[in-house]
Write a protein that holds these residues in place. Structure first.
Motif, PDB file in Angstrom:
ATOM      1  N   ILE A   1       1.609  35.438 -27.769  1.00 14.95           N
ATOM      2  CA  ILE A   1       2.817  34.671 -27.558  1.00 14.95           C
ATOM      3  C   ILE A   1       3.836  34.812 -27.957  1.00 14.95           C
ATOM      4  CG2 ILE A   1       3.481  32.059 -28.133  1.00 14.95           C
ATOM      5  CD1 ILE A   1       0.303  31.340 -27.443  1.00 14.95           C
ATOM      6  N   HIS A   2       3.717  35.445 -30.179  1.00 14.68           N
ATOM      7  CA  HIS A   2       4.203  35.677 -30.263  1.00 14.68           C
ATOM      8  C   HIS A   2       5.559  37.445 -30.310  1.00 14.68           C
ATOM      9  CE1 HIS A   2       4.837  36.597 -35.682  1.00 14.68           C
ATOM     10  NE2 HIS A   2       5.784  37.070 -34.434  1.00 14.68           N
ATOM     11  N   ALA A   3       5.022  37.638 -28.973  1.00 12.20           N
ATOM     12  CA  ALA A   3       5.456  39.233 -29.337  1.00 12.20           C
ATOM     13  C   ALA A   3       6.325  38.901 -28.085  1.00 12.20           C
ATOM     14  CB  ALA A   3       4.178  40.050 -28.641  1.00 12.20           C
TER      15      ALA A   3
ATOM     16  N   VAL B   1      -0.770  43.142 -29.390  1.00 13.94           N
ATOM     17  CA  VAL B   1      -0.869  42.604 -28.638  1.00 13.94           C
ATOM     18  C   VAL B   1      -2.077  44.051 -27.647  1.00 13.94           C
ATOM     19  CG1 VAL B   1       0.610  42.439 -25.953  1.00 13.94           C
ATOM     20  CG2 VAL B   1       0.835  40.968 -28.355  1.00 13.94           C
ATOM     21  N   TYR B   2      -1.783  45.199 -27.317  1.00  8.56           N
ATOM     22  CA  TYR B   2      -2.435  46.069 -26.783  1.00  8.56           C
ATOM     23  C   TYR B   2      -3.476  46.460 -27.293  1.00  8.56           C
ATOM     24  CZ  TYR B   2       2.257  46.514 -24.527  1.00  8.56           C
ATOM     25  OH  TYR B   2       3.066  46.244 -23.784  1.00  8.56           O
TER      26      TYR B   2
ATOM     27  N   THR C   1       9.752  44.531 -43.297  1.00 10.36           N
ATOM     28  CA  THR C   1       8.735  43.762 -42.196  1.00 10.36           C
ATOM     29  C   THR C   1       9.356  43.756 -40.912  1.00 10.36           C
ATOM     30  OG1 THR C   1       7.014  42.692 -41.706  1.00 10.36           O
ATOM     31  CG2 THR C   1       9.250  41.903 -43.139  1.00 10.36           C
ATOM     32  N   GLN C   2       8.573  43.958 -39.144  1.00  8.53           N
ATOM     33  CA  GLN C   2       8.812  43.374 -38.282  1.00  8.53           C
ATOM     34  C   GLN C   2       8.063  42.431 -38.188  1.00  8.53           C
ATOM     35  OE1 GLN C   2       9.339  46.452 -35.888  1.00  8.53           O
ATOM     36  NE2 GLN C   2       8.875  48.108 -37.375  1.00  8.53           N
ATOM     37  N   MET C   3       7.651  41.299 -38.563  1.00  6.02           N
ATOM     38  CA  MET C   3       7.207  40.171 -38.611  1.00  6.02           C
ATOM     39  C   MET C   3       7.985  38.512 -38.253  1.00  6.02           C
ATOM     40  SD  MET C   3       3.657  40.571 -37.822  1.00  6.02           S
ATOM     41  CE  MET C   3       3.285  38.929 -37.565  1.00  6.02           C
ATOM     42  N   ASP C   4       9.253  39.531 -38.957  1.00  5.54           N
ATOM     43  CA  ASP C   4       9.497  38.122 -38.952  1.00  5.54           C
ATOM     44  C   ASP C   4      10.878  38.328 -37.623  1.00  5.54           C
ATOM     45  OD1 ASP C   4       9.352  36.993 -41.137  1.00  5.54           O
ATOM     46  OD2 ASP C   4      10.035  38.184 -42.288  1.00  5.54           O
TER      47      ASP C   4
ATOM     48  N   LYS D   1       9.241  36.626 -29.410  1.00  4.21           N
ATOM     49  CA  LYS D   1      10.345  37.614 -30.327  1.00  4.21           C
ATOM     50  C   LYS D   1      10.589  39.050 -29.609  1.00  4.21           C
ATOM     51  CE  LYS D   1       9.730  36.131 -34.304  1.00  4.21           C
ATOM     52  NZ  LYS D   1      11.020  35.216 -35.007  1.00  4.21           N
ATOM     53  N   LYS D   2      10.582  38.881 -28.272  1.00  2.86           N
ATOM     54  CA  LYS D   2      10.895  40.258 -27.115  1.00  2.86           C
ATOM     55  C   LYS D   2      10.463  41.449 -27.298  1.00  2.86           C
ATOM     56  CE  LYS D   2      14.519  37.394 -25.142  1.00  2.86           C
ATOM     57  NZ  LYS D   2      16.449  37.591 -24.794  1.00  2.86           N
ATOM     58  N   GLN D   3       8.789  41.959 -27.957  1.00  2.00           N
ATOM     59  CA  GLN D   3       8.047  42.783 -29.038  1.00  2.00           C
ATOM     60  C   GLN D   3       7.198  43.428 -28.543  1.00  2.00           C
ATOM     61  OE1 GLN D   3       7.355  40.964 -33.129  1.00  2.00           O
ATOM     62  NE2 GLN D   3       9.323  41.648 -33.462  1.00  2.00           N
TER      63      GLN D   3
END
Length: 297
Positions: free
Chosen positions: A50-52, A187-188, A294-297, A55-57
């Motif tokens: 859901i998060h990814a 996710v993977y 960080t790439q979490m945000d 954020k289109k990640q």
């Protein structure tokens, strides 16, 4: 030392430290340890997905899929399996000591793989954390006429594998975090890890309360803890992060005493003091400044 990175890792250690609280209640409902591990990975995967997605990640390079599958297999499947085997063959106390050799593995692997300096202060902190966990886990049985520690070659090997695979969380994190955001990695990695566990899981009937506990456990101790930890790992070197995260067993013991009345004992308090002292040395000694946002945000 990067204060934000320190806070992230401390938050992760606290969240990992309450794994036992969830586990105690879920085990009472008749769910096995391996099934708990499976659902923890599965529900956490949904949250990271859901998060990814938001954020289109989601995109990864095809060439990196092998690394992510390896991360899932080593750091989810092998870690859980080896730790369970160690508990079965050498008991909980010695298995815990072998598991928390992770900071030592991290220190040496960081030197070999990441090129991080193995300074005298790092060596001292690693020794203090291992000694602290040994006091917590083995002190009562070795010095207070408790149950004898059972030694088994296969169990000892399994415990060392558990410590090594746990340590590889740090090494994989430092190697691939610069390529992808944390949600993308999990996710993977998580579904592969869960699928490799699936053949060993026997599913039990569950009440709505049990499902809620399983989902909450995944949200807090996997999604929340790993998100915080890897955000911190981007700002601290692997050995410092590993030592700070060793506050986890201290948090677990305090929560167990508060909620379940489990006494820690003199050796447990001595071990906790060693662990806290090691963390303070790391904090006061400082760490390598982070160079990536960080790439979490």
């Amino acid at each position: 030392m990067d204060v934000r990175g320190l806070c992230y890792v401390l938050a992760a250690a606290f969240m990992w430290g309450i794994i036992g609280i969830f586990t105690k209640y879920i085990l009472k409902d008749g769910v096995s340890a391996l099934e708990i591990a499976f659902w923890r990975a599965a529900f956490a995967w949904v949250l990271f997905l859901i998060h990814a997605t938001a954020k289109k990640q989601l995109k990864v390079k095809t060439v990196d899929l092998t690394i992510l599958v390896g991360f899932g297999f080593i750091c989810v499947t092998l870690f859980y399996a080896s730790y369970q085997l160690a508990i079965r063959d050498v008991g909980v106390a010695l298995a815990a000591v072998l598991l928390y050799t992770a900071p030592a593995w991290v220190a040496f692997l960081s030197r070999l793989v990441l090129g991080e300096a193995l300074t005298p202060s790092k060596i001292a902190c690693v020794a203090m954390t291992i000694g602290g966990v040994a006091c917590i886990s083995l002190g009562p049985s070795l010095f207070d006429d408790g149950p004898a520690v059972r030694l088994d070659k296969f169990g000892l090997a399994a415990g060392l594998v558990a410590g090594l695979t746990y340590a590889l969380y740090y090494i994989f994190g430092k190697k691939i975090l610069h390529r992808y955001a944390t949600p993308t990695i999990f996710v993977y990695a998580l579904p592969f890890g869960a699928l490799f566990l699936l053949p060993f899981v026997h599913f039990a009937p569950k009440t709505p309360q049990t499902w809620m506990l399983l989902a909450s456990m995944a949200a807090v101790t996997s999604y929340g803890a790993f998100s915080a930890y890897y955000a911190g790992l981007k700002r601290l070197d692997a050995t410092h992060a590993a030592v700070i995260a060793t506050l986890e067993p201290v948090v677990a013991s305090i929560m167990a005493f508060t909620l379940f009345g489990e006494s820690f004992g003199v050796w447990g308090y001595g071990g906790s003091t060693l662990i806290i002292a090691a963390v303070l040395i790391v904090v006061m000694g400082g760490g390598r400044p982070a160079t990536r946002k960080t790439q979490m945000d």
